[in-house]
Design an enzyme around this catalytic site. Structure first.
Site, PDB file in Angstrom:
ATOM      1  CG  LEU A  61      -1.882   1.128   1.365  1.00  0.00           C
ATOM      2  CD1 LEU A  61      -2.966   1.000   0.326  1.00  0.00           C
ATOM      3  CD2 LEU A  61      -2.468   1.178   2.765  1.00  0.00           C
ATOM      4  CG  ASP A  62      -0.547   4.768   0.122  1.00  0.00           C
ATOM      5  OD1 ASP A  62      -1.141   4.643  -0.967  1.00  0.00           O
ATOM      6  OD2 ASP A  62      -1.083   5.215   1.140  1.00  0.00           O
TER       7      ASP A  62
END
Lengths: 283, 283, 283, 283
Positions: free
Chosen positions: B227-228
């Site tokens: 994520l990210d």
């Protein structure tokens, strides 16, 4: 000359600005600039920086201080400082081998861009002695390693005691212990590289390179017991791309670091920076 | 018109530029622009983006592709794509309630600033239906919550399958699962706020405010299973100060987010962005 | 080491990239980086900068030059230069009293940030002699006023003749005559303040202040017979406000000037800047 | 709510801050923010913007105004305005065919980013009618050419009279006559492209391209009888290079123009901008 600076901090409440400015006017001072900030519309903390002109300020200052303490600061439960802008702060620089930040501060001070006196440069390496002394500034070599930390910190505290108003860590690569912070008796400003997002630990430029970051930056902050977590004074960035290798990032980062550090130090010695919990107000 | 784009990636080795350009010249093409990058002086990975003009390109493309594959890509063990710049990529936007990024992309597309077609807008909220449809773009509401994630993702995959070349998460606040990423069959670009240093978790603007940050920024990146943490395409920042409250930071952050996202999307649909391990090369 | 740089300029036409890269590959060179630009899709001027690795480059260079001239440059009617990146350009700085630009260049050269040799500093004032010589660089005082211009320029030309590849006007406040430009035999780079909009004549910072400008900047450009109208190499700005008085603008302008000048000089000595009519291409 | 704004301007003299703040405190108001500026240490002009909280402000305002005029403004010979922040200014946009600035202002107003009401959009072309009306804002087409200027301006003045507090020229390409400025009865803000150095006359982006400029910018300013010479409110720039053709410069310039204009308008409607001779003070 004859320019005074008054910084106040207190619980926000009606009448502060009126009380401060009425006091100054009654004392014969003319407000030259005034900036203030409150952290919240209700129940916040109030900060104000006032520059004023008062004839014969140096002679008048002690009495002005005593009367302000009694007539304004006491009823409003204010913290305050009252200084003569002509009185330059004495600053110690601490630096390891990387010279760009220390040299930039020495250079700007000599050019008259920074209203301060560099009282000494302390380094854990002897490398910069000659260059520093060419500015007419004392250079003291205090070897510091993991093994002699307590002894080295004691030596540095001895050098600083009573001699300086501010310590700037201009790329000083040794850890500063909480014990040192407790005893040093003046604020410390540090500079370090910064990225979006942050890259923790060793080799941050190489990690940033691996992630393809497009901006590299620097943060100047006050030193607190939490390493690199103190209140931020100033930040800036420079744009980079895939064509820059890691040494390019380091070189570009150095330019941002010295620009950011010199602005932060300038604002500090001009009494513009007020600390409040984990943040700063730059007035 | 008749503008072709050739992207290649291979192990760096002597003769690549010569082989590619000799092939194009022999095919009657004129090189309009050429950018290349190698990740290391020795043993690196080589990237090249070439724009060329070739009369009657659409008709010539299939044969050109086959011959390039055989004569150049095979001997150099190249990955490559060969496209007609006139062929716009089809893009799906996914958005939740916050509209600034999606609206900016729709607006720029209509103004002719982004060479792409917005094929559809998918949202887990019905709020933006009318506004999106005023651009002549289909809006599909796919309610998504923690509880129906698998079902919602299946519905989205059904809508996207075969219909789009790129998905842009224009402030889509639902988690994208690794299973979705495996099946979607096209790249995803995401935008999120960024700070120096990073502030993790909920309420990052409030945390940044508490620390006194002077710059807030945004990062556009490809979505990966972490994520990210995907390869960064573009970043930018805006300067802030103590006078900005948290809603101000959110508003200023929104301006940076849409500027950064629109640049990243533009570069992607112009075939300028090559991914390599965790990073990008923007040619 | 063994890094060569080839710059070419010619009428745009099919086959240039192929011819250049095929020549280099056949000569045993490996292309390390290649950047090119054409001023128009049809009938434009073509520019290319190629960095290549070739074992034993210094020994091979004369023969490589002769063969490239015959086999590639002649048929395409190219201008070209072929240089060894290890061969540093010799640079003369000309400066009046204001030292920030000259000092910055000397400092960066010593730090290894600028791949060049400062051959001499020439000034129409004696003020900076000691500081310049502390860098181990010769300082020559050539008094210059309106009245002795011809004589002073003759003396400067004598000093420069055959000794330098580039002259940098690092805040040199005397007019450079067209006669000087014709005879100097190498390019000159100048730095001057810039504003949006421009403020012509004396006291530009004061005029900018009166108009309330919010940005002040600097432009580095090649010197041509039209004063301050030569091709622009680099520009930058810094944000200012009503709180800055004219001396503040001068100080902030100085920071931008030295940053812009050092970038422009760096790009020039890395053979990145190609002039074309009134503009530049920075590859 | 209950947030008031007091702007004052007068000859600098001792006691102003004290008089204003004492008045407000006595009236039961709490100063929320205060910013001030003096144009010179001695004999300058003094500006102050004060935001204050006062319960039941709307009802109290007329009396407060009358008492301030008598007790403070008269003795100090002050110009002042006293407004309720909740009272949004009514703004007319004037636009020709290029829509990016007008659309950006409409969009930000709808998003609640600009505390103002767009009262009408006036255009000399009918093109934007539908788009403007989709925001619920009246659109009035007033054809204007060189030949019917007096008549067109009369029609516009009729529309504006008594209806608006501010006119924004959001890329309105007709000349505004001094006669119009005299009669319009409210300030006008204009936006135009800006370069370092300036390029005068038609086709500025093409001229900038020919000179090799590296930054293109925009300036928002008040309109005065001297075309494009009024006091500057805000400016910004974006970096460009040889790879950008003239349409790219126009597109990038449009982004800067709308960002700069929206900031200038925001500051104006928040009563932050004070005009003084040819300059502005943004408090």
């Amino acid at each position: 000359a004859d320019l005074g600076r008054l910084l106040v901090r207190c619980q926000d409440q009606p009448g502060i600005v009126a009380a401060v400015s009425t006091f100054l006017t009654a004392a014969g001072a003319n407000v030259v600039s005034l900036a203030q900030h409150s952290t919240a519309p209700e129940g916040g903390t109030f900060f104000q920086r006032t520059e004023f002109h008062l004839p014969a300020l140096p002679a008048a200052l002690p009495d002005l201080h005593a009367r302000f303490a009694e007539q304004v600061a006491a009823p409003f439960q204010m913290d305050f400082t009252l200084t003569d802008a002509a009185h330059h702060q004495r600053v110690a620089l601490m630096v390891s081998r990387t010279d760009h930040c220390a040299m930039d501060l020495l250079w700007r001070t000599r050019r008259g861009e920074l209203p301060m006196t560099v009282a000494m440069v302390i380094s854990n390496h002897p490398d910069l002695a000659e260059e520093v002394r060419s500015f007419g500034v004392p250079f003291v070599h205090v070897p510091a390693t993991r093994d002699n930390r307590a002894q080295a910190e004691a030596r540095v505290l001895e050098l600083l005691a009573g001699n300086v108003d501010l310590v700037v860590l201009a790329r000083y690569m040794q850890i500063i212990t909480p014990a040192f912070l407790e005893r040093v008796g003046c604020p410390l400003i540090n500079i370090h590289h910064s990225f979006l997002p942050a890259f923790i630990g060793a080799g941050p430029y190489a990690k940033a390179k691996q992630r393809g970051v497009k901006l590299i930056g620097a943060t100047a902050h006050y030193v607190t017991a939490e390493l690199d977590e103190g209140p931020i004074i100033e930040q800036d960035v420079v744009r980079v791309g895939h064509q820059h290798d890691t040494p390019d990032l380091v070189r570009l980062g150095a330019d941002v670091e010295r620009a950011v550090l010199s602005r932060a130090v300038r604002w500090h010695v001009e009494d513009r920076v007020l600390r409040h919990e984990g943040t700063t107000v730059v007035l």
